[in-house]
Enzyme design. Structure first.
Site, PDB file in Angstrom:
ATOM      1  N   ARG A 166      45.892  23.658  35.286  1.00  0.00           N
ATOM      2  CA  ARG A 166      45.758  24.936  34.587  1.00  0.00           C
ATOM      3  C   ARG A 166      45.758  26.105  35.569  1.00  0.00           C
ATOM      4  O   ARG A 166      46.015  27.245  35.197  1.00  0.00           O
ATOM      5  CB  ARG A 166      44.462  24.899  33.774  1.00  0.00           C
ATOM      6  CG  ARG A 166      44.419  25.803  32.599  1.00  0.00           C
ATOM      7  CD  ARG A 166      43.298  25.438  31.659  1.00  0.00           C
ATOM      8  NE  ARG A 166      42.004  25.929  32.105  1.00  0.00           N
ATOM      9  CZ  ARG A 166      40.893  25.892  31.354  1.00  0.00           C
ATOM     10  NH1 ARG A 166      40.938  25.369  30.141  1.00  0.00           N
ATOM     11  NH2 ARG A 166      39.762  26.348  31.814  1.00  0.00           N
ATOM     12  N   LYS A 181      40.258  23.698  46.014  1.00  0.00           N
ATOM     13  CA  LYS A 181      39.051  22.961  46.381  1.00  0.00           C
ATOM     14  C   LYS A 181      38.493  22.289  45.128  1.00  0.00           C
ATOM     15  O   LYS A 181      37.853  22.930  44.298  1.00  0.00           O
ATOM     16  CB  LYS A 181      37.995  23.912  46.960  1.00  0.00           C
ATOM     17  CG  LYS A 181      36.849  23.164  47.625  1.00  0.00           C
ATOM     18  CD  LYS A 181      35.534  23.883  47.557  1.00  0.00           C
ATOM     19  CE  LYS A 181      34.858  23.768  46.232  1.00  0.00           C
ATOM     20  NZ  LYS A 181      34.562  22.402  45.789  1.00  0.00           N
ATOM     21  N   PRO A 182      38.737  20.978  44.985  1.00  0.00           N
ATOM     22  CA  PRO A 182      38.171  20.283  43.822  1.00  0.00           C
ATOM     23  C   PRO A 182      36.681  20.032  44.031  1.00  0.00           C
ATOM     24  O   PRO A 182      36.170  20.192  45.144  1.00  0.00           O
ATOM     25  CB  PRO A 182      38.947  18.963  43.792  1.00  0.00           C
ATOM     26  CG  PRO A 182      39.384  18.741  45.204  1.00  0.00           C
ATOM     27  CD  PRO A 182      39.535  20.094  45.854  1.00  0.00           C
ATOM     28  N   SER A 236      30.193  26.667  36.687  1.00  0.00           N
ATOM     29  CA  SER A 236      29.009  27.207  36.008  1.00  0.00           C
ATOM     30  C   SER A 236      28.903  28.724  36.217  1.00  0.00           C
ATOM     31  O   SER A 236      29.394  29.268  37.207  1.00  0.00           O
ATOM     32  CB  SER A 236      27.760  26.521  36.551  1.00  0.00           C
ATOM     33  OG  SER A 236      27.649  26.782  37.925  1.00  0.00           O
ATOM     34  N   GLU A 257      36.368  31.102  34.741  1.00  0.00           N
ATOM     35  CA  GLU A 257      36.199  30.276  33.534  1.00  0.00           C
ATOM     36  C   GLU A 257      34.823  29.640  33.665  1.00  0.00           C
ATOM     37  O   GLU A 257      34.642  28.687  34.425  1.00  0.00           O
ATOM     38  CB  GLU A 257      37.289  29.210  33.453  1.00  0.00           C
ATOM     39  CG  GLU A 257      38.699  29.756  33.309  1.00  0.00           C
ATOM     40  CD  GLU A 257      38.979  30.340  31.929  1.00  0.00           C
ATOM     41  OE1 GLU A 257      38.141  30.178  31.023  1.00  0.00           O
ATOM     42  OE2 GLU A 257      40.033  30.980  31.771  1.00  0.00           O
ATOM     43  N   CYS A 291      32.902  22.584  28.743  1.00  0.00           N
ATOM     44  CA  CYS A 291      32.475  23.973  28.520  1.00  0.00           C
ATOM     45  C   CYS A 291      32.643  24.342  27.060  1.00  0.00           C
ATOM     46  O   CYS A 291      31.944  25.195  26.541  1.00  0.00           O
ATOM     47  CB  CYS A 291      33.286  24.911  29.400  1.00  0.00           C
ATOM     48  SG  CYS A 291      35.050  24.692  29.186  1.00  0.00           S
ATOM     49  N   GLU A 388      23.336  25.389  28.371  1.00  0.00           N
ATOM     50  CA  GLU A 388      24.394  24.401  28.189  1.00  0.00           C
ATOM     51  C   GLU A 388      23.780  23.017  28.319  1.00  0.00           C
ATOM     52  O   GLU A 388      23.158  22.719  29.352  1.00  0.00           O
ATOM     53  CB  GLU A 388      25.407  24.589  29.325  1.00  0.00           C
ATOM     54  CG  GLU A 388      26.744  25.005  28.886  1.00  0.00           C
ATOM     55  CD  GLU A 388      27.739  25.041  30.040  1.00  0.00           C
ATOM     56  OE1 GLU A 388      27.346  25.235  31.206  1.00  0.00           O
ATOM     57  OE2 GLU A 388      28.926  24.895  29.750  1.00  0.00           O
TER      58      GLU A 388
HETATM   59  P1  NAD Z   1      29.588  24.084  39.402  1.00  0.00           P
HETATM   60  O1  NAD Z   1      29.528  25.543  39.195  1.00  0.00           O
HETATM   61  O2  NAD Z   1      28.417  23.388  39.970  1.00  0.00           O
HETATM   62  O3  NAD Z   1      30.795  23.718  40.365  1.00  0.00           O
HETATM   63  C1  NAD Z   1      32.112  24.133  40.117  1.00  0.00           C
HETATM   64  C2  NAD Z   1      32.875  24.147  41.415  1.00  0.00           C
HETATM   65  O4  NAD Z   1      32.278  25.104  42.280  1.00  0.00           O
HETATM   66  C3  NAD Z   1      32.873  22.818  42.167  1.00  0.00           C
HETATM   67  O5  NAD Z   1      34.117  22.663  42.802  1.00  0.00           O
HETATM   68  C4  NAD Z   1      31.782  23.034  43.206  1.00  0.00           C
HETATM   69  O6  NAD Z   1      31.969  22.247  44.361  1.00  0.00           O
HETATM   70  C5  NAD Z   1      31.999  24.502  43.523  1.00  0.00           C
HETATM   71  N1  NAD Z   1      30.841  25.178  44.104  1.00  0.00           N
HETATM   72  C6  NAD Z   1      29.536  24.986  43.849  1.00  0.00           C
HETATM   73  N2  NAD Z   1      28.782  25.833  44.596  1.00  0.00           N
HETATM   74  C7  NAD Z   1      29.654  26.591  45.303  1.00  0.00           C
HETATM   75  C8  NAD Z   1      29.501  27.650  46.254  1.00  0.00           C
HETATM   76  N3  NAD Z   1      28.310  28.110  46.612  1.00  0.00           N
HETATM   77  N4  NAD Z   1      30.605  28.197  46.780  1.00  0.00           N
HETATM   78  C9  NAD Z   1      31.841  27.753  46.407  1.00  0.00           C
HETATM   79  N5  NAD Z   1      32.040  26.744  45.538  1.00  0.00           N
HETATM   80  C10 NAD Z   1      30.959  26.176  44.995  1.00  0.00           C
HETATM   81  O7  NAD Z   1      30.020  23.462  37.998  1.00  0.00           O
HETATM   82  P2  NAD Z   1      30.292  21.949  37.628  1.00  0.00           P
HETATM   83  O8  NAD Z   1      28.996  21.249  37.453  1.00  0.00           O
HETATM   84  O9  NAD Z   1      31.305  21.337  38.550  1.00  0.00           O
HETATM   85  O10 NAD Z   1      31.017  22.114  36.221  1.00  0.00           O
HETATM   86  C11 NAD Z   1      30.335  22.317  35.062  1.00  0.00           C
HETATM   87  C12 NAD Z   1      30.357  23.785  34.673  1.00  0.00           C
HETATM   88  O11 NAD Z   1      31.696  24.233  34.595  1.00  0.00           O
HETATM   89  C13 NAD Z   1      29.774  24.031  33.292  1.00  0.00           C
HETATM   90  O12 NAD Z   1      29.001  25.192  33.309  1.00  0.00           O
HETATM   91  C14 NAD Z   1      31.020  24.219  32.425  1.00  0.00           C
HETATM   92  O13 NAD Z   1      30.802  24.972  31.266  1.00  0.00           O
HETATM   93  C15 NAD Z   1      31.925  24.914  33.371  1.00  0.00           C
HETATM   94  N6  NAD Z   1      33.308  24.757  32.953  1.00  0.00           N
HETATM   95  C16 NAD Z   1      33.942  25.842  32.434  1.00  0.00           C
HETATM   96  C17 NAD Z   1      35.240  25.714  31.974  1.00  0.00           C
HETATM   97  C18 NAD Z   1      35.950  26.883  31.369  1.00  0.00           C
HETATM   98  O14 NAD Z   1      37.168  26.837  31.279  1.00  0.00           O
HETATM   99  N7  NAD Z   1      35.268  27.936  30.956  1.00  0.00           N
HETATM  100  C19 NAD Z   1      35.905  24.479  32.076  1.00  0.00           C
HETATM  101  C20 NAD Z   1      35.226  23.391  32.619  1.00  0.00           C
HETATM  102  C21 NAD Z   1      33.923  23.556  33.064  1.00  0.00           C
END
Ligand code: NAD
Length: 487
Positions: A166, A181-182, A236, A257, A291, A388
């Site tokens: 996407r 960065k996954p 998040s 997102e 999400c 959430e």
């Molecule tokens: P997260 O915010 O913990 O992590 C997301 C990404 O950010 C990961 O790749 C993680 O390694 C990275 N990350 C974390 N801390 C970081 C930092 N300080 N600097 C840079 N990168 C950092 O979220 P998650 O647990 O992986 O995913 C779940 C969240 O994602 C939920 O809140 C969900 O609603 C949201 N989400 C939103 C959508 C959307 O399209 N709106 C889609 C999927 C998931």
């Protein structure tokens, strides 16, 4: 291909400028199968020098990629789509292994994720421009679109393929190069996708992959680099907010997102069978870790008992287990932290007086499983209604009339998606106008589509992914004025 052979065929390094290599300091991070707790692969863990080297590669490749014809860019995306369809079983199994979703759902994600490659291959060559007289008649106005430049893409673990395609597909279609960065919890699918892009003929440096177990410092360095022009993040809201602050220094284009708190509203004029089907889909897809997952079930009081009874019956039929086992519909949550959060939200609601109709507890390991749960009469003030859940838990609240339903549905700082079930067209139209939400499912329990503008209002984010809007997130506008050639 069996599990071991598949995992062996996934690279364990960073992809930088067309070369697969270990992290500069040799650091690695383990990837676990959440259904067993076992380590399934160990991959490179990038640090600051690796992130910056990946950005160097994206910058080196930027001009040539921007100058590559949109037709050629489209054909590479289309070839990647075709290859993905040929390898769909491998991609599905890989996602099930690294994040636990049932295989049938993983196959669905291959179709959904693949559609972004196909959709953006189709619109790459259709980016519009404008030419016309200014209102005074003294000049000609030309409006053209240009790639924003090198992009940093950060994706979550819950949809490992679709969240990557996407972002990558519209960026490439627009002529941008990227560093992606996954999430450390599920990085293998992105790596495997990059292998596919290489096979499809993508030039070195256009897509660079940096897996890491320590995303903060590396991301900060990449975002602070003045050569970066765009940050696209899915994850998040707290992390998104933190990254937005970092992006402000370079005045970066950003797409965010973020999290959601979707209401699922059932009126007394709804078709309850359809509403129950929709509720199962909106709640239990991805084990509730989406999400777009329905987070609050708001049901008109006169049908609440009936709806709860029917839904509970169906939830009891869900089969929990490892996603690779036939017939499993609910896999594990991603990790212990996720289990602890769901336990705490459920405990808080029960403590305030919610009644448990089924589930309510974690399931003993190995693996991080939580029983599919239905709670009714969830009192206002419960954390479950504000946060959430990200787990297989339904919390039901009753309402009396349409105004109360709207007030409850809008009582959130998020605004990603809302679901409404009613057989009244007029009521459905009123709800479209009254709900504060970026997306809405009217008598459907899933809205995602590569051809649609996906994104949220309020704390759910900025920008849109997919649809015609998706490519514009990676384009910037130039306006040129020339004199009237007849003057
Ligand atoms: P997260 O915010 O913990 O992590 C997301 C990404 O950010 C990961 O790749 C993680 O390694 C990275 N990350 C974390 N801390 C970081 C930092 N300080 N600097 C840079 N990168 C950092 O979220 P998650 O647990 O992986 O995913 C779940 C969240 O994602 C939920 O809140 C969900 O609603 C949201 N989400 C939103 C959508 C959307 O399209 N709106 C889609 C999927 C998931």
């Amino acid at each position: 291909m069996n599990e071991a052979a598949l995992l062996d065929s996934v690279r364990d390094g960073l992809l930088i400028g067309g070369h697969w290599r270990p992290a500069a300091d040799g650091a690695t991070v383990d990837v676990h199968d959440p259904a067993t707790g076992r380590v399934i692969k160990t991959v490179a863990s990038a640090g600051i020098p690796d992130g910056l080297a990946a950005l160097d590669a994206a910058c080196d490749a930027a001009d040539a990629w921007a100058a590559t014809s949109s037709r050629t860019r489209a054909e590479i995306l289309r070839r990647t789509f075709d290859l993905l369809m040929l390898r769909s079983e491998q991609f599905a199994l890989l996602m099930t292994l690294e994040m636990g979703k049932p295989l049938a759902e993983a196959r669905g994600e291959v179709v959904y994720g693949g559609e972004f490659l196909r959709w953006f291959s189709e619109i790459a060559a259709h980016v519009p421009g404008r030419y016309g007289a200014n209102p005074e008649g003294t000049g000609r106005m030309i409006v053209t679109q240009h790639p924003v430049g090198p992009c940093y893409l950060i994706t979550p673990w819950n949809f490992p393929l679709a969240m990557a395609t996407r972002k990558i597909a519209p960026a490439l279609a627009a002529g941008c190069t990227v560093v992606i960065k996954p999430a450390a919890l599920a990085p293998l699918t992105t790596t495997y996708l990059a292998q596919l892009l290489e096979e499809a003929g993508l030039p070195p440096g256009v897509v660079n992959v940096v897996t890491t177990g320590d995303p903060g410092p590396m991301s900060q360095a990449v975002i602070a680099d003045s050569r970066l022009r765009k940050l696209s993040f899915t994850g998040s809201t707290p992390v998104g907010r933190h990254l937005l602050a970092q992006a402000a220094t370079g005045v970066l284009r950003t797409s965010m997102e973020l999290g959601g708190n979707a209401p699922f509203v059932v009126f007394d004029d709804a078709d309850l069978d359809k509403a129950v089907d929709g509720a199962l889909l909106a709640k239990f897809r991805n084990i509730g870790q989406a999400c777009t997952a329905a987070n609050r079930f708001l049901v008109q009081r006169s049908v609440a008992k009936d709806f709860t009874r029917r839904l509970t019956q169906r939830v009891r039929e869900l089969r929990v287990g490892r996603g690779t086992e036939p017939g499993v519909t609910i896999g594990p949550l991603i990790d212990d932290k996720a289990i602890a959060k769901v336990e705490q939200l459920v405990g808080d609601a029960i403590g305030r007086g919610a009644s448990v109709h089924t589930g309510g507890t974690r399931i003993d390991g190995p693996g991080t499983f939580f029983a599919p749960t239905v709670l009714a009469d969830v009192p206002s003030g419960s954390a479950l209604l504000r946060e959430e859940i990200f787990g297989p838990v339904i919390g039901i609240v009753s309402f009396d009339d349409e105004d109360e339903a709207v007030a409850l549905a809008n009582d959130t700082e998020y605004g990603l998606v809302s679901y409404v079930y009613t057989e009244s067209m007029a009521r459905g139209q009123r709800m479209i106008e009254r709900l504060r939400t970026g997306m809405m499912g009217l008598n459907v329990g899933a809205v995602s589509n590569a051809a649609a503008p996906f994104g949220g209002w309020q704390l759910s984010g900025l920008g849109r992914e997919g649809g015609d809007e998706g490519i514009h997130e990676y384009l910037q506008t130039k306006y040129t004025l020339t004199p009237n050639p007849f003057a």
